[in-house]
Design an enzyme around this catalytic site. Structure first.
Site, PDB file in Angstrom:
ATOM      1  N   GLN A 357      39.463  14.748  16.393  1.00 15.05           N
ATOM      2  CA  GLN A 357      38.792  14.606  17.765  1.00 15.05           C
ATOM      3  C   GLN A 357      40.020  14.160  18.863  1.00 15.05           C
ATOM      4  O   GLN A 357      39.786  14.646  19.888  1.00 15.05           O
ATOM      5  CB  GLN A 357      37.775  13.186  17.281  1.00 15.05           C
ATOM      6  CG  GLN A 357      36.963  12.851  18.588  1.00 15.05           C
ATOM      7  CD  GLN A 357      35.872  14.248  18.774  1.00 15.05           C
ATOM      8  OE1 GLN A 357      35.675  14.797  17.816  1.00 15.05           O
ATOM      9  NE2 GLN A 357      35.347  14.159  19.902  1.00 15.05           N
ATOM     10  N   GLY A 361      39.786  20.938  20.600  1.00 15.83           N
ATOM     11  CA  GLY A 361      39.737  22.293  19.973  1.00 15.83           C
ATOM     12  C   GLY A 361      41.022  22.555  18.916  1.00 15.83           C
ATOM     13  O   GLY A 361      40.664  23.219  18.154  1.00 15.83           O
ATOM     14  N   GLU A 384      38.361  11.576  -9.629  1.00  8.32           N
ATOM     15  CA  GLU A 384      38.720  10.108 -10.197  1.00  8.32           C
ATOM     16  C   GLU A 384      37.568   9.174 -10.192  1.00  8.32           C
ATOM     17  O   GLU A 384      37.998   8.043  -9.679  1.00  8.32           O
ATOM     18  CB  GLU A 384      39.963   9.806  -9.525  1.00  8.32           C
ATOM     19  CG  GLU A 384      41.202  10.711 -10.080  1.00  8.32           C
ATOM     20  CD  GLU A 384      42.016  10.127 -11.198  1.00  8.32           C
ATOM     21  OE1 GLU A 384      42.013   8.763 -11.271  1.00  8.32           O
ATOM     22  OE2 GLU A 384      42.521  10.550 -12.063  1.00  8.32           O
ATOM     23  N   GLY A 385      36.314   9.498  -9.975  1.00  9.21           N
ATOM     24  CA  GLY A 385      35.331   8.557  -9.823  1.00  9.21           C
ATOM     25  C   GLY A 385      34.822   8.846  -8.245  1.00  9.21           C
ATOM     26  O   GLY A 385      35.670   8.520  -7.474  1.00  9.21           O
TER      27      GLY A 385
HETATM   28  C1  LIG Z   1      38.921  19.449  -6.995  1.00  9.02           C
HETATM   29  C2  LIG Z   1      38.707  18.866  -8.356  1.00  9.02           C
HETATM   30  C3  LIG Z   1      39.573  18.219  -9.317  1.00  9.02           C
HETATM   31  C4  LIG Z   1      39.221  17.615 -10.446  1.00  9.02           C
HETATM   32  N1  LIG Z   1      40.096  17.434 -11.491  1.00  9.02           N
HETATM   33  C5  LIG Z   1      39.596  16.826 -12.545  1.00  9.02           C
HETATM   34  C6  LIG Z   1      40.397  16.675 -13.510  1.00  9.02           C
HETATM   35  O1  LIG Z   1      41.479  17.019 -13.566  1.00  9.02           O
HETATM   36  N2  LIG Z   1      39.699  16.356 -14.882  1.00  9.02           N
HETATM   37  C7  LIG Z   1      38.567  15.768 -14.921  1.00  9.02           C
HETATM   38  O2  LIG Z   1      37.834  15.517 -16.169  1.00  9.02           O
HETATM   39  N3  LIG Z   1      37.588  16.205 -13.892  1.00  9.02           N
HETATM   40  C8  LIG Z   1      38.178  16.519 -12.654  1.00  9.02           C
HETATM   41  N4  LIG Z   1      37.270  16.429 -11.562  1.00  9.02           N
HETATM   42  C9  LIG Z   1      35.905  16.228 -11.593  1.00  9.02           C
HETATM   43  C10 LIG Z   1      35.311  15.127 -11.050  1.00  9.02           C
HETATM   44  O3  LIG Z   1      35.994  13.880 -11.432  1.00  9.02           O
HETATM   45  C11 LIG Z   1      33.924  15.022 -10.828  1.00  9.02           C
HETATM   46  O4  LIG Z   1      33.542  15.961 -10.157  1.00  9.02           O
HETATM   47  C12 LIG Z   1      33.452  13.684 -10.436  1.00  9.02           C
HETATM   48  O5  LIG Z   1      33.574  12.533 -11.291  1.00  9.02           O
HETATM   49  C13 LIG Z   1      32.053  13.872 -10.093  1.00  9.02           C
HETATM   50  O6  LIG Z   1      31.230  14.504 -10.895  1.00  9.02           O
HETATM   51  P1  LIG Z   1      30.030  15.437 -10.369  1.00  9.02           P
HETATM   52  O7  LIG Z   1      30.784  16.536  -9.683  1.00  9.02           O
HETATM   53  O8  LIG Z   1      29.367  15.936 -11.875  1.00  9.02           O
HETATM   54  O9  LIG Z   1      29.121  14.777  -9.587  1.00  9.02           O
HETATM   55  P2  LIG Z   1      27.734  13.998  -9.993  1.00  9.02           P
HETATM   56  O10 LIG Z   1      28.290  12.871 -11.225  1.00  9.02           O
HETATM   57  O11 LIG Z   1      26.523  14.967 -10.459  1.00  9.02           O
HETATM   58  O12 LIG Z   1      27.357  13.084  -8.812  1.00  9.02           O
HETATM   59  C14 LIG Z   1      26.641  13.656  -7.704  1.00  9.02           C
HETATM   60  C15 LIG Z   1      26.458  12.469  -6.498  1.00  9.02           C
HETATM   61  O13 LIG Z   1      25.426  11.639  -7.386  1.00  9.02           O
HETATM   62  C16 LIG Z   1      26.285  10.217  -7.155  1.00  9.02           C
HETATM   63  N5  LIG Z   1      25.892   9.397  -8.365  1.00  9.02           N
HETATM   64  C17 LIG Z   1      26.011   9.880  -9.627  1.00  9.02           C
HETATM   65  N6  LIG Z   1      25.446   8.622 -10.268  1.00  9.02           N
HETATM   66  C18 LIG Z   1      25.234   7.761  -9.665  1.00  9.02           C
HETATM   67  C19 LIG Z   1      25.164   6.337  -9.676  1.00  9.02           C
HETATM   68  N7  LIG Z   1      24.772   5.758 -10.929  1.00  9.02           N
HETATM   69  N8  LIG Z   1      24.846   5.545  -8.480  1.00  9.02           N
HETATM   70  C20 LIG Z   1      25.034   6.053  -7.135  1.00  9.02           C
HETATM   71  N9  LIG Z   1      25.581   7.316  -7.195  1.00  9.02           N
HETATM   72  C21 LIG Z   1      25.451   8.019  -8.257  1.00  9.02           C
HETATM   73  C22 LIG Z   1      27.732  10.680  -6.979  1.00  9.02           C
HETATM   74  O14 LIG Z   1      28.507   9.673  -6.493  1.00  9.02           O
HETATM   75  C23 LIG Z   1      27.781  11.796  -6.251  1.00  9.02           C
HETATM   76  O15 LIG Z   1      27.485  11.497  -4.853  1.00  9.02           O
HETATM   77  C24 LIG Z   1      37.664  17.403 -10.314  1.00  9.02           C
HETATM   78  C25 LIG Z   1      36.726  17.702  -9.393  1.00  9.02           C
HETATM   79  C26 LIG Z   1      37.182  18.304  -8.329  1.00  9.02           C
HETATM   80  C27 LIG Z   1      36.345  18.849  -7.391  1.00  9.02           C
END
Ligand SMILES: Cc1cc2nc3c(=O)[nH]c(=O)nc-3n(C[C@H](O)[C@H](O)[C@H](O)COP(=O)(O)OP(=O)(O)OC[C@H]3O[C@@H](n4cnc5c(N)ncnc54)[C@H](O)[C@@H]3O)c2cc1C
Length: 404
Positions: A357, A361, A384-385
């Protein structure tokens, strides 16, 4: 006289400057190119290894810092340079943390050096937990580990997804379910040694941000590892599963132990991105003239920058506190590790958006780094959560209740 001080000590300041100089001279100038290429920046990893930044010695010295602050300090500086490249350089430490959290001293001595290799023969590590149907809910992993007593081997089968360094790592640390009925308490971490048949990369993902960092699926098909690759050993696992079957309370879960230790450092990465965007926006606001005066002379812009700086400093303090607590063995009574990552991640997203912001542009186009910092920041509310999961951890810690 009080012993208390928030000042960094001489060693920390020296390391901070050393990493900052590397980030400024080598990482930042390469950031745009590797973001566009979406490839692992091997020349940057090689350079980091050459100067000793990508090495077991350096990472050990960070882990050993008695205050715990060196790890977040280093992460912040490198991500100030570029988060995608920084994750390529530091992605291996996630695998290392997985080994440190659960391995025996012998396993740590055997495998951790192999996560780095040497400057002439660089190795990478990966930590594979997430699966297509098990992201936030790590208790529902489908990847199975079956023990073959006759050969004293474990056979791993399943698909991991979103894995940083997945498939290109030499050492993969894989979390798998030994007894699915026990949920997280039936899981264990395994080292898959370099060159093991049955492990391969699936699809590589094209991402919104941190595009220099490799993220891919990892497929395990009858992947056989020696019994000695079960981190912590079989006796400990059997004991833990027996406790679970008897309904006794859990000790620490395999995957969660790793994440707790790494969250403040991950938060500090987000602080580094936020700081980069804030500094850029501050300089820009002093120079950009509209209506005959620098735009910073408008409170609307100056207050934005004041808020950006305040939130960044608050985020850093939370990360440093949590890192100190982790290193000195303080109990995370209010989910302080999660607080640090939650606040730093959301701060980075917010600050980088404000920076766009401020630039108007110019903030929206790829000629300037600010839009990249915004794209890079978003992952910090997801991996990482997610932010929601951090809130869940904090809410449960402060209430003592099982918030859903
Ligand atoms: C670039 C990248 C690098 C990564 N690197 C690693 C790695 O090295 N090793 C590894 O193991 N993983 C890795 N991950 C995975 C990452 O940790 C997960 O994407 C993440 O934990 C979320 O899981 P999900 O994508 O399945 O989302 P979901 O768990 O399906 O969540 C979808 C949405 O629902 C919400 N949600 C789910 N449960 C609840 C609840 N109980 N209460 C409220 N909201 C909830 C979530 O917060 C989110 O907004 C990586 C991901 C990315 C994108």
């Amino acid at each position: 006289m009080s012993d208390f001080s928030l000042e960094l000590n001489e060693d920390q300041l020296q390391v901070q400057k050393w990493v900052h100089d590397f980030a400024e001279a080598t990482v930042r100038p390469a950031a745009h190119e590797w973001d566009e290429r979406e490839e692992t920046p091997w020349p940057l990893i090689e350079e980091a290894a050459r100067i000793g930044l990508y090495s077991l010695d350096f990472v050990s010295s960070c882990f050993d810092d008695p205050t715990g602050l060196l790890m977040p300090i280093v992460n912040e500086e490198l991500c100030w340079g570029d988060a995608g490249i920084a994750l390529s350089i530091f992605g291996s430490t996630l695998g290392v943390a997985g080994i440190l959290a659960n391995g025996t001293p012998e396993q740590i001595a055997e495998w951790v050096p192999q996560c780095f290799g040497t400057p002439d023969d660089i190795k990478l590590a990966a930590f594979a937990v997430s699966e297509p149907d098990a992201g936030s809910d790590v208790s529902s992993l489908r990847t199975r580990a079956a023990y073959d007593q006759a050969t004293d081997t474990w056979v791993l089968n399943g698909t991991k997804t979103w894995i940083t360094n997945g498939g290109i790592a030499d050492v993969h640390v894989v979390v798998a379910s030994v007894d699915p009925e026990l949920g997280a308490r039936g899981q264990a971490s395994f080292v898959v040694p370099p060159g093991t048949p049955g492990i391969r990369q699936g699809q590589k993902f094209k991402k919104m941000g941190i595009r220099a960092s490799h993220t891919a699926e990892v497929i395990l098909e009858d992947c056989r590892v020696p019994g000695s690759c079960l981190l912590g050993g079989k006796e400990k696992l059997d004991e833990r599963m027996a406790r679970a079957r008897e309904g006794k309370p859990a000790k620490v879960q395999a995957a969660m132990a790793t994440f707790e230790a790494t969250r403040p450092a991950v938060g500090a990465q987000a602080v580094g991105i936020a700081r980069a965007a804030y500094e850029f926006a501050l300089d820009y606001a002093k120079e950009r003239v509209q209506f005959g005066r620098p735009i910073i002379e408008n409170q609307g812009i100056a207050f934005k920058l004041a808020d950006m700086k305040t939130r960044i400093d608050a985020a850093r303090l939370l990360c440093h506190r949590a890192a100190w607590m982790g290193r000195t063995g303080k109990a995370f009574a209010s989910g302080e590790g999660s607080m640090s990552k939650l606040f730093a991640g959301e701060t980075a997203v917010w600050v980088t958006e404000q920076a766009i912001q401020v630039l108007g542009g110019y903030g929206y186009v790829r000629d300037y780094p600010v839009e990249r910092w915004h794209r890079d920041s978003k992952i910090y509310t997801i991996f990482e959560g997610t932010s929601e999961i951090q809130r869940l951890v904090i809410a449960r810690a402060i209430s003592g209740m099982h918030i859903q």
